[in-house]
Design a protein around this motif. Sequence first.
Motif, PDB file in Angstrom:
ATOM      1  N   ARG A  34     127.355-114.561  67.769  1.00  0.00           N
ATOM      2  CA  ARG A  34     128.352-114.927  66.771  1.00  0.00           C
ATOM      3  C   ARG A  34     127.676-114.980  65.413  1.00  0.00           C
ATOM      4  NH1 ARG A  34     131.342-118.585  68.605  1.00  0.00           N
ATOM      5  NH2 ARG A  34     130.618-118.371  70.742  1.00  0.00           N
ATOM      6  N   PRO A  35     128.458-115.085  64.329  1.00  0.00           N
ATOM      7  CA  PRO A  35     127.838-115.203  63.001  1.00  0.00           C
ATOM      8  C   PRO A  35     126.887-116.391  62.941  1.00  0.00           C
ATOM      9  CG  PRO A  35     130.172-114.719  62.784  1.00  0.00           C
ATOM     10  CD  PRO A  35     129.944-114.987  64.245  1.00  0.00           C
ATOM     11  N   PHE A  36     125.906-116.278  62.079  1.00  0.00           N
ATOM     12  CA  PHE A  36     124.882-117.313  61.976  1.00  0.00           C
ATOM     13  C   PHE A  36     125.500-118.683  61.703  1.00  0.00           C
ATOM     14  CE2 PHE A  36     122.111-113.770  59.969  1.00  0.00           C
ATOM     15  CZ  PHE A  36     121.871-113.235  61.220  1.00  0.00           C
TER      16      PHE A  36
ATOM     17  N   SER B 164     123.939-110.352  64.119  1.00  0.00           N
ATOM     18  CA  SER B 164     124.944-110.992  64.977  1.00  0.00           C
ATOM     19  C   SER B 164     125.951-109.977  65.488  1.00  0.00           C
ATOM     20  CB  SER B 164     125.669-112.111  64.216  1.00  0.00           C
ATOM     21  OG  SER B 164     126.319-111.597  63.070  1.00  0.00           O
ATOM     22  N   ALA B 165     126.547-110.290  66.630  1.00  0.00           N
ATOM     23  CA  ALA B 165     127.537-109.440  67.278  1.00  0.00           C
ATOM     24  C   ALA B 165     128.889-110.159  67.297  1.00  0.00           C
ATOM     25  CB  ALA B 165     127.075-109.097  68.693  1.00  0.00           C
TER      26      ALA B 165
ATOM     27  N   VAL C 218     126.864-108.550  72.720  1.00  0.00           N
ATOM     28  CA  VAL C 218     125.408-108.712  72.777  1.00  0.00           C
ATOM     29  C   VAL C 218     124.844-108.060  74.034  1.00  0.00           C
ATOM     30  CG1 VAL C 218     123.511-110.365  72.948  1.00  0.00           C
ATOM     31  CG2 VAL C 218     125.447-110.858  71.465  1.00  0.00           C
ATOM     32  N   ILE C 219     125.462-108.324  75.164  1.00  0.00           N
ATOM     33  CA  ILE C 219     124.977-107.781  76.433  1.00  0.00           C
ATOM     34  C   ILE C 219     124.997-106.251  76.406  1.00  0.00           C
ATOM     35  CG2 ILE C 219     125.412-107.648  78.912  1.00  0.00           C
ATOM     36  CD1 ILE C 219     126.623-110.526  78.647  1.00  0.00           C
ATOM     37  N   ALA C 220     126.061-105.690  75.846  1.00  0.00           N
ATOM     38  CA  ALA C 220     126.163-104.232  75.751  1.00  0.00           C
ATOM     39  C   ALA C 220     125.045-103.660  74.882  1.00  0.00           C
ATOM     40  CB  ALA C 220     127.526-103.835  75.196  1.00  0.00           C
ATOM     41  N   ARG C 221     124.733-104.332  73.775  1.00  0.00           N
ATOM     42  CA  ARG C 221     123.669-103.853  72.890  1.00  0.00           C
ATOM     43  C   ARG C 221     122.302-103.936  73.570  1.00  0.00           C
ATOM     44  NH1 ARG C 221     124.796-105.965  66.702  1.00  0.00           N
ATOM     45  NH2 ARG C 221     127.081-105.889  66.746  1.00  0.00           N
TER      46      ARG C 221
END
Length: 341
Positions: free
Chosen positions: A37-39, A66-67, A73-76
């Motif tokens: 998520r955003p920071f 961030s995603a 995130v997992i996909a990246r």
Amino acid sequence: MPRIFTRRAILLNTAISALLVGHRSEAATAVRFTFDRPFDGTMTPFFSAAARGLFRNEGLMVTMDSATGSPDVIARVAAGTSELGLADLNALLRFRDDDAAPPVKAVFIVFDRAPYALIARRSRGIRTLADMEGKTLGVADSDLSYRFWPDLARLNRIDATRVKIEKISANVREPILSAGQVDAITGFSYLSALNLKDRGIPADDLAVLRFADYGCAAYGQAVIVNPAFAERHADAVRGFLRALIAGIRLTYDNPAQTIDDVIAQIDGASRDLELERLRLVLNDNIVTDEVRSHGLGTIDAARFNAARDALAAGFKFRKTLRVSDVVDDTLLPPADARRIN
């Protein structure tokens, strides 16, 4: 109004600074790390590890971005776009339920207790979980906390048929609760509750019912790693985890000082709000009694199984995953190096 955060990639340790480490002649290992998520203030241990040279001292050049959620995130990480990332362990369970999924694993449990919570308005007659019968609960279908609701209701002998479920978009949960269109919402305790206070709802009108306080065994956010990177650069992953542990210790000992390591990376940040968010997560999710006993980053197989089965009540799995299918604890430092007081 809620704060708006930008998704900027921040180069936190440069190659030049890595080469300035006198005792190292080799080039730094580049690591792309992605948050879910955003920071925000809860990410302070990572930013402190970067700002105070802890990653650099491990021979790492870390870039953070961030995603748009744990699945992203997992996909990246699975694709190798990012070498490491922060994702909900239960989202990883869902990902690994697919036989064709790359063998992405978690290597460090950051949130020993998942931040899932039911956030309710006391003015609507809700003070405990039992008060939800006859009320309306706003949920986002993509929200993992909602997937744990059926088992949580069973554990606490709540007649789930007497709780009206209102499916809504994740980005309107807080405005809808604020407007009184639902009696409660599911979400993260450190996000929704504080954001609602920031919208002007009095703190004494908010009931934050943390699932962990009502018997939910779930773990939360974890550091995940690309399997090929872990195989080729195991020492880099170990170094990252050592630096993160040091960052957690620094943050836990002095949150009021370390919060400034992340504030500069959040556009329009409220320092007081992010510091409150950080303190909540440190005490409720990261440094728990279990962590004090067993150290940071680890996982208990029996508890994992209980959480998996609880998630299965709200999400149909195709297979039964074991802890070894989704967690690799071989890269963790020894237990004594993970202690926190």
